[in-house]
Enzyme design. Structure first.
Site, PDB file in Angstrom:
ATOM      1  CG  ASP A   1       0.351   3.338  -6.840  1.00  0.00           C
ATOM      2  OD1 ASP A   1       0.997   4.419  -5.574  1.00  0.00           O
ATOM      3  OD2 ASP A   1      -0.347   3.175  -7.121  1.00  0.00           O
TER       4      ASP A   1
ATOM      5  CD  GLU B   1      -3.094  -0.491  -0.028  1.00  0.00           C
ATOM      6  OE1 GLU B   1      -3.698   0.158  -1.382  1.00  0.00           O
ATOM      7  OE2 GLU B   1      -3.695  -1.107   0.405  1.00  0.00           O
TER       8      GLU B   1
ATOM      9  CD  GLU C   1      -7.947   8.368  -9.691  1.00  0.00           C
ATOM     10  OE1 GLU C   1      -8.210   8.989  -8.255  1.00  0.00           O
ATOM     11  OE2 GLU C   1      -8.178   7.647 -10.120  1.00  0.00           O
TER      12      GLU C   1
ATOM     13  CB  SER D   1      -9.783   0.607  -7.868  1.00  0.00           C
ATOM     14  OG  SER D   1      -8.814   0.409  -6.511  1.00  0.00           O
TER      15      SER D   1
ATOM     16  CG  ASP E   1      -6.316   2.598  -7.590  1.00  0.00           C
ATOM     17  OD1 ASP E   1      -5.186   1.198  -7.008  1.00  0.00           O
ATOM     18  OD2 ASP E   1      -5.992   2.619  -6.792  1.00  0.00           O
TER      19      ASP E   1
END
Length: 381
Positions: free
Chosen positions: A36, A33, A159, A125, A171
């Protein structure tokens, strides 16, 4: 599929013609978590919950998009695409179109209807699924020739620029490339991926939603990314993926303790994720469970993206003999925990958790059993 028929029925009621139908999946992440955007390793899988889009061309002078879950229809022209204040779902759509227009791709006017079955703010997500469903549908409708990797990057960029969340690639990648019954060990630097069969031996995954909705752009998500980039830069590295714990110690006393701990979490989480893949391959469920608990401890105490409700659920998992691992999942500040539960023990554990959670917080939690599915694809009835 009830959701498929609902979306198609509403599309035909509005626009009459037969649409192209696309599904994009939500995702879970076993471990890895907030790494990325640090070029680390993540371990996600697509799930059977997602977003379904119906799309078709029109001969009008504008586009129409209907979000069934919000009971809203948005009319706009392709020559007036810009970020909307408090735009909500509209900014995901407009962000995708803006990215396509920047590439000078030949778009025409279209009609669109979409809906989903991913609980909002759950950490599964829904945003990436929405972005991927839109870009995949438009790419198919207008035969733009984009490959999946290009579409993933368009979704991520939308995003960043129109939603305001400086997210990593996990995601969107998992939602696009998900493989049925497999977790994907994704190297977020190279985008190399190795598939691992989702076989937990005598255990199963259970998701428990706090029903505390996170809103990443309103949270400290972007601040966490800024901290990571600052520390990487101080050490002359592109990302924390390239920093060892020994190198990090050279900054002791030069940065705040809170920032030091955030960087330390990322470095250790990348290592945990690689070890988790080995545990899954070797059916070492005890080892995998310990890694999940360690991940949550770091997310809560060092990275500071948990909340009381998430910590409460993980603490309950630690105390239950039927659960061998649990952690918060997603950006944090709400959403779901992912729990590795012994088969046959799940129902008793769930009933215990539901009662304790209601007594503690005065609201109910929600429990999901999900299947590992393919990512984004055309639907054929």
């Amino acid at each position: 599929m009830e959701l498929l028929h609902k979306v198609k029925r509403n599309y035909k009621a509005q626009f009459s013609d037969d649409p192209i139908m696309v599904k994009a999946s939500g995702r879970i992440n076993l471990i890895g978590e907030h790494v990325d955007y640090n070029d680390g390793f993540v371990f996600p899988a697509a799930i059977d919950k997602g977003i379904i889009v119906a799309i078709g061309r029109n001969e009008d002078s504008c586009c129409y998009a209907t979000a069934l879950d919000f009971e809203e229809t948005y009319r706009f022209g392709l020559d007036e695409v810009s970020k909307q204040n408090n735009g909500g779902w509209r900014n995901y759509l407009l962000g995708i179109i803006h990215e396509l227009q920047k590439r000078f791709l030949p778009l025409g006017n279209f009609n669109m209807v979409f809906a989903g079955d991913i609980p909002a703010g759950s950490g599964l997500s829904s945003s990436a699924a929405l972005e991927n469903s839109i870009v995949f549908a438009i790419n198919t409708l207008f035969d733009l020739g984009l490959c999946r990797e290009e579409m993933v990057k368009i979704s991520q960029k939308a995003e960043h620029e129109f939603v305001g969340v400086q997210c990593g690639i996990m995601d969107q990648y998992a939602s696009m490339f998900g493989k049925k019954d497999n977790f994907l060990l994704l190297d977020c630097k190279s985008l190399d991926v190795v598939s691992y069969e989702a076989d937990f031996d005598s255990h199963e995954l259970v998701l428990i939603n706090t029903n505390v909705q996170h809103t990443l752009s309103d949270s400290a998500y972007n601040d966490r990314r800024n901290v990571c980039e600052k520390i990487s830069s101080m050490l002359g590295k592109k990302a924390l993926r390239n920093v060892s714990e020994e190198e990090l110690t050279t900054l002791s006393g030069k940065i705040t303790l809170a920032d030091y701990q955030k960087a330390q979490f990322v470095i250790q989480e990348i290592q945990r994720t690689q070890r988790a893949a080995i545990c899954l391959e070797n059916k070492d469920m005890a080892g995998l469970g310990n890694l999940l608990f360690s991940s949550h401890e770091g997310l809560s105490k060092e990275y500071q993206v948990s909340c009381d409700e998430l910590d409460f659920l993980v603490d309950m998992a630690r105390e239950d003999n039927g659960v061998i691992g649990a952690r918060m999942m997603g950006g944090g500040f709400g959403g779901c925990t992912i729990n590795l539960v012994k088969k046959g023990e799940g129902q008793n554990y769930i009933e215990k958790v539901e009662m304790a959670y209601k007594n503690k917080f005065g609201v109910t939690c929600s429990v999901y059993h999900v299947s590992i599915s393919d990512g984004t694809y055309l639907l054929n009835e």
